[in-house]
Design a protein around this motif. Structure first.
Motif, mmCIF file in Angstrom:
data_model
loop_
_atom_site.group_PDB
_atom_site.id
_atom_site.type_symbol
_atom_site.label_atom_id
_atom_site.label_comp_id
_atom_site.label_asym_id
_atom_site.label_seq_id
_atom_site.Cartn_x
_atom_site.Cartn_y
_atom_site.Cartn_z
ATOM 1 N N ARG A 173 0.830 -1.207 0.000
ATOM 2 C CA ARG A 173 0.000 0.000 0.000
ATOM 3 C C ARG A 173 0.864 1.257 0.000
ATOM 4 N NH1 ARG A 173 -4.786 0.324 4.232
ATOM 5 N NH2 ARG A 173 -5.659 -1.057 2.619
ATOM 6 N N ALA A 174 0.480 2.211 -0.831
ATOM 7 C CA ALA A 174 1.113 3.533 -0.851
ATOM 8 C C ALA A 174 0.095 4.554 -0.362
ATOM 9 C CB ALA A 174 1.584 3.872 -2.260
ATOM 10 N N VAL A 175 0.531 5.448 0.537
ATOM 11 C CA VAL A 175 -0.342 6.475 1.104
ATOM 12 C C VAL A 175 0.409 7.798 1.152
ATOM 13 C CG1 VAL A 175 -1.769 7.170 3.073
ATOM 14 C CG2 VAL A 175 -1.430 4.736 2.584
ATOM 15 N N ALA A 176 -0.280 8.868 0.831
ATOM 16 C CA ALA A 176 0.285 10.209 1.001
ATOM 17 C C ALA A 176 -0.815 11.147 1.469
ATOM 18 C CB ALA A 176 0.899 10.714 -0.299
ATOM 19 N N THR A 177 -0.446 12.108 2.296
ATOM 20 C CA THR A 177 -1.413 13.097 2.770
ATOM 21 C C THR A 177 -0.689 14.373 3.165
ATOM 22 O OG1 THR A 177 -3.179 13.570 4.358
ATOM 23 C CG2 THR A 177 -1.336 12.259 5.158
ATOM 24 N N ASP A 178 -1.368 15.502 3.011
ATOM 25 C CA ASP A 178 -0.836 16.774 3.485
ATOM 26 C C ASP A 178 -1.742 17.395 4.538
ATOM 27 O OD1 ASP A 178 -3.000 17.592 2.020
ATOM 28 O OD2 ASP A 178 -1.860 18.760 0.549
ATOM 29 N N GLY A 179 -2.700 16.614 5.026
ATOM 30 C CA GLY A 179 -3.626 17.112 6.029
ATOM 31 C C GLY A 179 -4.911 17.661 5.440
ATOM 32 N N HIS A 180 -4.892 18.024 4.144
ATOM 33 C CA HIS A 180 -6.097 18.513 3.471
ATOM 34 C C HIS A 180 -6.712 17.438 2.583
ATOM 35 C CE1 HIS A 180 -4.999 22.550 4.758
ATOM 36 N NE2 HIS A 180 -3.787 22.341 4.278
#
Length: 374
Positions: A173-180
């Motif tokens: 699994r690949a996940v990315a987030t910037d909080g928005h």
């Protein structure tokens, strides 16, 4: 040293190399590329001490040797030479400049001592697996837009790669987030990844790796530890440090009970968002979605230009639930729809809660977008 090399493979290698070489020039040697020739193979190396790349090119040499020259300068010279050019490099001694000749063009390049060029060692990398190039490219493309660039939250400045077990099957699994916004995608776990630790691949490494995946190779060999990762793509070796931090418990922000389902044709939605957002000069460019039965109205307001709106009807929209008004930042919405091929599915709870977005043709991908007031 003295050798010749064809322009095309050298230009391709330098396009990869110069992206890794340090451009801020705080340590001059890091702006250079190390050119090492053993008589048959030319090896080009660049590093910024966080990431390193080595690329090999077949080349004929009269005299083997090593030299370092400015990566950006060499790239610009080779880029502007004519197609099919044969480039000759010669250096009489390590104290002298490197002489470059191609047809009627020639120049000298300043050098720095080879002994000063740092070696970035990978160390012991106990975990190994092979992944299809298309699969790795998909993991990156569907998540990298959501990486953060805020230095204070450095642990979000990359893609989180880890193993999950669902329905008695292992997935990478690949996940990315910037909080928005958040992006998540799964792919069947390649053999050998079962014991790998969860890792955060840094933003710059993701960017440079993605460039390398444009080639024709069918698979990528990956080796990693808890602190470093290495990718072998044909004749290219990319080594990087990993982000030293803990990725947040992202599953907590993924809504589970959003029951209002909107499906809309991707092309129609993307085009409408672009048109209504065009009037706004605000950085956030908010767009309001007003959703009724099989009908969607997109609108934006500008103090200078007034109101822009566009309607989509049952030819593009499927919705059969309570009316909803909700706002999103146009760029964030576009970043997500860019990853979707045919139809976008939104799952809403209300106008202030996180919205779940899916690609109806790619069930392994999932996106979460926070609404804004409009």
């Amino acid at each position: 040293m003295k050798f010749t090399v064809d322009r095309a493979p050298l230009l391709r290698a330098l396009s990869h190399i110069q992206g890794v070489a340090e451009k801020r020039n705080t340590i001059p040697i890091l702006a250079n590329v190390l050119m090492n020739h053993d008589g048959e193979i030319l090896r080009l190396t660049a590093t910024d001490m966080e990431i390193a790349i080595v690329e090999e090119i077949p080349s004929e040499a009269t005299r083997a040797g090593s030299v370092t020259v400015p990566a950006a300068v060499l790239f610009e010279i080779v880029r502007k030479l004519t197609d099919g050019a044969l480039i000759e490099f010669e250096q009489e001694s390590q104290e002298e400049p490197l002489h470059l000749r191609a047809g009627r063009y020639e120049t000298n390049l300043n050098v720095l001592p080879v002994d000063n060029f740092p070696a970035m060692l990978a160390g012991d990398l106990p975990h190994h697996f092979s992944i299809e190039t298309n699969g790795l490219r998909d993991l990156i493309d569907r998540t990298r837009f959501a990486m953060s660039n805020e230095e204070t939250r450095y642990y979000l400045n990359g893609i989180y790669l880890h193993i999950v077990l669902e329905d008695k099957k292992n997935y990478l699994r690949a996940v990315a987030t910037d909080g928005h916004r958040l992006a998540k995608i799964d792919t069947p776990a390649p053999f050998g990844v079962e014991t790998m630790p969860g890792i955060i691949i840094p933003r710059k490494t993701v960017t440079e790796l993605r460039k390398l995946l444009e080639g024709d190779g069918s698979s990528v060999e990956v080796s990693l530890s808890e602190t470093r990762i290495q990718f072998r793509i044909g004749s290219i070796l990319l080594t990087s440090k990993l982000v030293d931090g803990t990725f947040p418990e992202y599953s907590r922000v993924i809504p589970q009970n959003n029951s209002r389902i909107l499906r809309v044709a991707k092309q129609d939605l993307a085009a409408a968002v672009g048109r209504v957002a065009a009037i706004s000069q605000e950085r956030s460019r908010p767009v309001k979605l007003t959703i009724t039965r099989n009908h969607l109205t997109l609108s934006a307001v500008s103090p200078d230009q007034g109101i822009a709106q566009e309607e989509l009807d049952e030819n593009s929209v499927t919705y059969d639930s309570d009316d909803v008004e909700i706002g999103f930042q146009a760029r964030y919405l576009t970043d997500i729809t860019d990853q979707i091929d045919v139809e976008v599915e939104f799952a809403f709870a209300n106008s202030s809660s996180p919205t779940l977005i899916r690609d109806t043709g790619q069930p392994s991908a999932l996106y979460v977008l926070m609404p804004i007031r409009v």
